[in-house]
Design an enzyme around this catalytic site. Structure first.
Site, PDB file in Angstrom:
ATOM      1  N   ASP A  39     -18.071  17.860 -60.940  1.00 56.77           N
ATOM      2  CA  ASP A  39     -19.057  17.303 -60.011  1.00 56.77           C
ATOM      3  C   ASP A  39     -18.497  17.457 -58.601  1.00 56.77           C
ATOM      4  OD1 ASP A  39     -21.086  15.462 -58.762  1.00 56.77           O
ATOM      5  OD2 ASP A  39     -21.506  14.965 -60.850  1.00 56.77           O
ATOM      6  N   ASP A  65     -18.086  22.711 -56.856  1.00 55.77           N
ATOM      7  CA  ASP A  65     -19.388  23.082 -56.280  1.00 55.77           C
ATOM      8  C   ASP A  65     -19.882  24.255 -57.120  1.00 55.77           C
ATOM      9  OD1 ASP A  65     -21.486  24.312 -54.929  1.00 55.77           O
ATOM     10  OD2 ASP A  65     -20.631  23.956 -52.945  1.00 55.77           O
ATOM     11  N   VAL A  66     -20.880  23.999 -57.940  1.00 61.02           N
ATOM     12  CA  VAL A  66     -21.307  24.992 -58.938  1.00 61.02           C
ATOM     13  C   VAL A  66     -21.964  26.225 -58.329  1.00 61.02           C
ATOM     14  CG1 VAL A  66     -21.533  23.321 -60.813  1.00 61.02           C
ATOM     15  CG2 VAL A  66     -23.515  23.805 -59.326  1.00 61.02           C
ATOM     16  N   TYR A 156     -37.453  23.329 -56.308  1.00 58.97           N
ATOM     17  CA  TYR A 156     -36.999  22.701 -57.540  1.00 58.97           C
ATOM     18  C   TYR A 156     -37.810  23.199 -58.736  1.00 58.97           C
ATOM     19  CZ  TYR A 156     -35.218  19.026 -60.618  1.00 58.97           C
ATOM     20  OH  TYR A 156     -34.615  18.346 -61.650  1.00 58.97           O
ATOM     21  N   LYS A 160     -36.239  25.367 -61.804  1.00 54.40           N
ATOM     22  CA  LYS A 160     -36.268  24.935 -63.203  1.00 54.40           C
ATOM     23  C   LYS A 160     -37.013  25.949 -64.071  1.00 54.40           C
ATOM     24  CE  LYS A 160     -33.764  21.240 -62.839  1.00 54.40           C
ATOM     25  NZ  LYS A 160     -32.479  21.136 -63.558  1.00 54.40           N
ATOM     26  N   THR A 190     -32.301   7.422 -64.046  1.00 54.88           N
ATOM     27  CA  THR A 190     -31.057   7.771 -63.370  1.00 54.88           C
ATOM     28  C   THR A 190     -31.185   7.339 -61.908  1.00 54.88           C
ATOM     29  OG1 THR A 190     -31.845   9.961 -62.690  1.00 54.88           O
ATOM     30  CG2 THR A 190     -30.791   9.804 -64.863  1.00 54.88           C
TER      31      THR A 190
END
Length: 250
Positions: A39, A65-66, A156, A160, A190
């Site tokens: 993360d 950092d992906v 977004y 996705k 969440t």
């Protein structure tokens, strides 16, 4: 036993400091996996790893950092050095910002595509050779946003949708050795819901067959199933875990 079905297996989970990722990390560890928590929220991520270790599990935290290749490489190297192999990668990190497309800053668009979609590509570049070696599994967190459209979510929703298409492609590319599946969460309790009031949540719940928000643990259960030997004939699947949100309109 079910409590050790991932014994001896190592799992990398991104976006694992909070929410779905943290719930998944806890479940994998509880069922015997060595868990690498990745993360950018270091303090919270370290706390999750520490909590897992206190409960008797095996977990280590790594800043990642992906959207960056070098950080993925370091993550894969860590898993191999510390645990000797890699069996499961759960791509769960995301970035989100809200605006109609014509008002969205280019940098915001790029960040969402990088963190959601490019990250999966980078995970394949760095981790897939190890998953091929171990006969492993990749699970990607897509979303019901891949199936339905939401105003003010252009990047977004596009990201996705791309994750769901890429999941199918990777399954075709790397099968039969590696299975690749996705979960599509609906509204899950969440941090994303912290800003919503009770009326918002009631309104949402009224649009869901299940009549409520989902819990992060309910997504974790689906991820663990798809990663397990119970799902050895399941690949290329996009599994909605949304309480029936996507199948019902009133």
């Amino acid at each position: 036993s079910a409590m050790s079905r991932f014994s001896g297996r190592t799992a990398i989970i991104t976006g694992a400091a909070n929410g779905i990722g943290a719930a998944t990390a806890r479940r994998f560890a509880a069922e015997g996996a060595n868990v690498v928590i990745a993360d950018i929220s270091d303090q919270i991520g370290e706390a999750v790893a520490s909590e897992i270790r206190s409960a008797g599990g095996t977990a280590t935290y790594r800043h990642c950092d992906v959207s960056l290749m070098a950080e993925w490489q370091a993550l894969a190297d860590l898993a191999l050095q510390q645990f000797g192999g890699l069996h499961i990668v759960h791509n769960n990190a995301f970035a989100i910002s809200y605006a109609p497309a014509h008002e969205m800053e280019e940098a915001d668009w790029d960040r969402q595509i990088a963190v959601c979609v490019k990250a999966v590509f980078l995970s394949v570049k760095t981790c897939m050779p190890h998953l091929i070696e171990s006969g492993g599994v990749m699970i990607n967190t897509s979303s019901v946003h891949a199936l339905m459209s939401f105003r003010r979510h252009p990047a977004y929703d596009a990201a996705k949708g791309a994750i769901s298409a890429l999941t199918r492609q990777l399954a075709a590319e790397y099968g039969p050795r590696v299975r690749v599946n996705a979960v599509l969460p609906g509204g899950i309790r969440t941090r994303a819901w912290d800003s919503y009031n009770m009326d918002d949540i009631a309104h949402f719940s009224g649009q869901v067959v299940a009549g409520r928000l989902g819990e992060p643990e309910e997504i974790a259960a689906a991820v663990l199933f798809l990663a397990s030997d119970e799902a050895t004939y399941i690949t290329g699947v996009n599994l909605p875990v949304d309480g029936g949100w996507s199948i019902w309109k009133e």
